[in-house]
Design a protein around this motif. Structure first.
Motif, PDB file in Angstrom:
ATOM      1  N   ALA A 134       0.827  -1.213   0.000  1.00  0.00           N
ATOM      2  CA  ALA A 134       0.000   0.000   0.000  1.00  0.00           C
ATOM      3  C   ALA A 134       0.861   1.262   0.000  1.00  0.00           C
ATOM      4  N   VAL A 135       1.892   1.260   0.833  1.00  0.00           N
ATOM      5  CA  VAL A 135       2.807   2.404   0.864  1.00  0.00           C
ATOM      6  C   VAL A 135       3.527   2.538  -0.475  1.00  0.00           C
ATOM      7  N   SER A 136       3.903   1.421  -1.050  1.00  0.00           N
ATOM      8  CA  SER A 136       4.626   1.448  -2.329  1.00  0.00           C
ATOM      9  C   SER A 136       3.743   1.945  -3.467  1.00  0.00           C
ATOM     10  N   LEU A 137       2.450   1.622  -3.423  1.00  0.00           N
ATOM     11  CA  LEU A 137       1.537   2.120  -4.454  1.00  0.00           C
ATOM     12  C   LEU A 137       1.478   3.648  -4.440  1.00  0.00           C
ATOM     13  N   ARG A 138       1.484   4.215  -3.245  1.00  0.00           N
ATOM     14  CA  ARG A 138       1.486   5.679  -3.138  1.00  0.00           C
ATOM     15  C   ARG A 138       2.832   6.256  -3.569  1.00  0.00           C
ATOM     16  N   GLY A 139       3.918   5.618  -3.136  1.00  0.00           N
ATOM     17  CA  GLY A 139       5.240   6.116  -3.492  1.00  0.00           C
ATOM     18  C   GLY A 139       5.560   5.962  -4.964  1.00  0.00           C
ATOM     19  N   ALA A 140       5.042   4.895  -5.578  1.00  0.00           N
ATOM     20  CA  ALA A 140       5.324   4.654  -6.993  1.00  0.00           C
ATOM     21  C   ALA A 140       4.744   5.746  -7.877  1.00  0.00           C
ATOM     22  N   ARG A 141       3.721   6.413  -7.402  1.00  0.00           N
ATOM     23  CA  ARG A 141       3.126   7.501  -8.189  1.00  0.00           C
ATOM     24  C   ARG A 141       4.133   8.623  -8.425  1.00  0.00           C
ATOM     25  N   ARG A 142       5.067   8.799  -7.485  1.00  0.00           N
ATOM     26  CA  ARG A 142       6.098   9.835  -7.642  1.00  0.00           C
ATOM     27  C   ARG A 142       7.239   9.359  -8.525  1.00  0.00           C
ATOM     28  N   GLU A 143       7.380   8.052  -8.696  1.00  0.00           N
ATOM     29  CA  GLU A 143       8.492   7.504  -9.474  1.00  0.00           C
ATOM     30  C   GLU A 143       8.136   7.210 -10.919  1.00  0.00           C
ATOM     31  N   LEU A 144       6.847   7.005 -11.193  1.00  0.00           N
ATOM     32  CA  LEU A 144       6.430   6.548 -12.516  1.00  0.00           C
ATOM     33  C   LEU A 144       5.735   7.646 -13.305  1.00  0.00           C
ATOM     34  N   ASP A 145       5.998   7.659 -14.596  1.00  0.00           N
ATOM     35  CA  ASP A 145       5.270   8.523 -15.519  1.00  0.00           C
ATOM     36  C   ASP A 145       5.028   7.725 -16.798  1.00  0.00           C
ATOM     37  N   GLU A 146       4.608   8.423 -17.858  1.00  0.00           N
ATOM     38  CA  GLU A 146       4.278   7.724 -19.100  1.00  0.00           C
ATOM     39  C   GLU A 146       5.473   6.989 -19.706  1.00  0.00           C
ATOM     40  N   ARG A 147       6.685   7.480 -19.454  1.00  0.00           N
ATOM     41  CA  ARG A 147       7.875   6.828 -20.015  1.00  0.00           C
ATOM     42  C   ARG A 147       8.307   5.628 -19.197  1.00  0.00           C
ATOM     43  N   THR A 148       8.249   5.758 -17.861  1.00  0.00           N
ATOM     44  CA  THR A 148       8.835   4.734 -17.005  1.00  0.00           C
ATOM     45  C   THR A 148       7.851   3.644 -16.580  1.00  0.00           C
ATOM     46  N   ALA A 149       6.549   3.878 -16.678  1.00  0.00           N
ATOM     47  CA  ALA A 149       5.579   2.838 -16.298  1.00  0.00           C
ATOM     48  C   ALA A 149       5.738   1.572 -17.142  1.00  0.00           C
ATOM     49  N   PRO A 150       5.853   1.679 -18.479  1.00  0.00           N
ATOM     50  CA  PRO A 150       6.083   0.451 -19.259  1.00  0.00           C
ATOM     51  C   PRO A 150       7.413  -0.224 -18.912  1.00  0.00           C
TER      52      PRO A 150
ATOM     53  N   ALA B 216      12.005  18.442 -24.018  1.00  0.00           N
ATOM     54  CA  ALA B 216      12.878  17.821 -25.009  1.00  0.00           C
ATOM     55  C   ALA B 216      13.082  16.337 -24.728  1.00  0.00           C
ATOM     56  N   ALA B 217      12.932  15.961 -23.448  1.00  0.00           N
ATOM     57  CA  ALA B 217      13.114  14.554 -23.093  1.00  0.00           C
ATOM     58  C   ALA B 217      12.030  13.670 -23.672  1.00  0.00           C
ATOM     59  N   THR B 218      10.902  14.278 -24.061  1.00  0.00           N
ATOM     60  CA  THR B 218       9.811  13.495 -24.617  1.00  0.00           C
ATOM     61  C   THR B 218       9.695  13.695 -26.109  1.00  0.00           C
ATOM     62  N   ALA B 219      10.751  14.146 -26.721  1.00  0.00           N
ATOM     63  CA  ALA B 219      10.741  14.344 -28.161  1.00  0.00           C
ATOM     64  C   ALA B 219      10.518  13.014 -28.865  1.00  0.00           C
ATOM     65  N   PRO B 220      10.048  13.029 -30.117  1.00  0.00           N
ATOM     66  CA  PRO B 220       9.780  11.770 -30.817  1.00  0.00           C
ATOM     67  C   PRO B 220      10.967  10.830 -30.849  1.00  0.00           C
ATOM     68  N   ALA B 221      12.183  11.357 -31.043  1.00  0.00           N
ATOM     69  CA  ALA B 221      13.357  10.479 -31.089  1.00  0.00           C
ATOM     70  C   ALA B 221      13.550   9.762 -29.762  1.00  0.00           C
TER      71      ALA B 221
ATOM     72  N   ARG C 260       0.640   5.492 -12.285  1.00  0.00           N
ATOM     73  CA  ARG C 260       1.654   6.453 -12.721  1.00  0.00           C
ATOM     74  C   ARG C 260       1.218   7.888 -12.425  1.00  0.00           C
ATOM     75  N   ARG C 261       2.183   8.757 -12.407  1.00  0.00           N
ATOM     76  CA  ARG C 261       1.924  10.184 -12.242  1.00  0.00           C
ATOM     77  C   ARG C 261       1.444  10.756 -13.564  1.00  0.00           C
ATOM     78  N   ARG C 262       0.299  11.393 -13.549  1.00  0.00           N
ATOM     79  CA  ARG C 262      -0.207  12.028 -14.758  1.00  0.00           C
ATOM     80  C   ARG C 262       0.504  13.354 -14.964  1.00  0.00           C
ATOM     81  N   THR C 263       1.000  13.578 -16.167  1.00  0.00           N
ATOM     82  CA  THR C 263       1.681  14.830 -16.476  1.00  0.00           C
ATOM     83  C   THR C 263       0.791  15.662 -17.370  1.00  0.00           C
ATOM     84  N   THR C 264       0.793  16.956 -17.143  1.00  0.00           N
ATOM     85  CA  THR C 264       0.011  17.872 -17.970  1.00  0.00           C
ATOM     86  C   THR C 264       0.933  18.585 -18.927  1.00  0.00           C
ATOM     87  N   ASP C 265       0.430  18.867 -20.078  1.00  0.00           N
ATOM     88  CA  ASP C 265       1.236  19.549 -21.074  1.00  0.00           C
ATOM     89  C   ASP C 265       1.514  20.968 -20.619  1.00  0.00           C
TER      90      ASP C 265
END
Length: 351
Positions: A25-41, A234-239, A334-339
């Motif tokens: 349960a604690v890890s589920l909350r903490g993982a939200r700070r560690e994961l985003d669209e790039r790192t969840a997969p 720039a870290a989320t650029a297509p390349a 995962r942490r939702r990121t806004t544009d």
């Protein structure tokens, strides 16, 4: 070090289950700070990779083998909170589908193999990085030490649990010595696998490695004759996105090959816990696994006569189920990121 049913009595198993549930349960909350669209997969892939490599038992001493636990690897690649979840997903899949690790002992296994290994590795890793230069080599050195120490720490933790809730009366001093001794040797294998894997990912995408954040040189742009850091976008650029997908695909193929083919050549000797349990009499009250009748029990597909094919299919199915389950969980938390609003360049008018 998968603890089967019958090693630990019911009250301590329940207590360990409660502790494991709290840690998850604690890890589920903490993982939200560690994961985003790039790192969840990537986290889902790490879980599948750990599952695959755990099928590859390697010899460590006469009549004894060992396998990766994965706590240190997960903590370094995706962070400590997500690391606990990665190992927990693997243990859950192994217990339910493959009858590996008791269902009543699931809390013990998550606590010992997941929480203890991840916490130990994270503390050692961060402690060493605090005194070593911030280089890729330092990450490798710190990762080796963290993985090496996490395994005997788990062995000591199991012995402590057994001292409280063991179902047989055995000399605990001898159990501790035997468990820690053989798992130090297993820890060397764990450290080699961990550093090789982390090094391979750092070589192509250091920004995807949680433990290597801050090592990558920021992209520079020339604006009005001056060099400035590129925007974070720039870290989320297509390349970069294509590169991350390539890392994911390569990792998945590697996991499938390891589980589906290389696992056939794994050592058949009992692992560290099985060997110590047989030698010291810990296994006198072992119980048959509740999922012993599973079509995938003992990492083989029921009614498939060819051993190589049966084990390979089971490994491929295990990797597939683990990557789907893990990725689904990590994508959900995962942490939702806004544009961010697009930045506009300005310059001083020239007369």
């Amino acid at each position: 070090m998968h603890v089967p049913d019958g090693f630990i009595n019911a009250p301590v198993s329940v207590a360990a289950g409660v502790a494991a549930a709290a840690a998850v349960a604690v890890s589920l909350r903490g993982a939200r700070r560690e994961l985003d669209e790039r790192t969840a997969p990537l986290a889902g892939l790490v879980a599948a990779f750990i599952f695959a490599v755990q099928m590859l038992n390697f010899p460590v001493a006469a009549g004894t083998s060992g396998h990766l636990m994965g706590g240190a690897l997960a903590a370094i690649l995706v962070g400590p909170y997500t690391g606990v979840l990665c190992v927990s997903v693997v243990l859950l899949m192994q217990g339910i589908l493959f009858a590996d690790g008791g269902l009543t002992a699931l809390g013990v296994n998550i606590t010992v193999m997941g929480v203890v290994t991840v916490v130990t590795a994270h503390l050692v890793f961060r402690g060493l990085l605090g005194i070593l230069p911030r280089t890729r080599r330092s990450v490798t050195v710190a990762g080796f030490a963290a993985a090496l120490l996490s395994v005997p720490a788990a062995a000591a933790a199991f012995t402590a649990v057994y001292a409280v809730g063991g179902t047989t009366d055995v000399p605990l001093g001898k159990v501790l010595t035997a468990m820690v001794g053989v798992h130090v040797l297993i820890g060397i294998g764990e450290a080699l696998i961990t550093t090789a894997t982390v090094g391979a990912v750092i070589a192509v995408r250091p920004d995807l490695v949680h433990g290597a954040r801050g090592l990558a040189t920021p992209l520079k742009l020339r604006v009005d004759g001056a060099l400035v850091d590129a925007p974070a976008a720039a870290a989320t650029a297509p390349a970069a996105g294509r590169s991350a997908k390539k890392v994911w695909a390569t990792g998945l193929v590697t996991a499938l090959v390891l589980a589906g083919f290389v696992s056939f050549y794994a050592s058949a000797d009992p692992d560290g816990l099985e060997k110590v349990a047989a030698d010291k009499g810990i296994d006198r009250n072992v119980e048959e696994h509740a999922a012993a009748g599973s079509p995938l029990a003992d990492y083989g597909v029921k009614d498939v006569e060819d051993a190589r094919l049966s084990g390979g299919l089971a490994g491929v199915i295990g990797v597939g189920v683990t990557v789907v389950a893990g990725t689904g969980i990590f994508w959900a938390v995962r942490r939702r990121t806004t544009d961010a609003p697009a930045a506009t360049a300005t310059s001083t008018p020239v007369a």
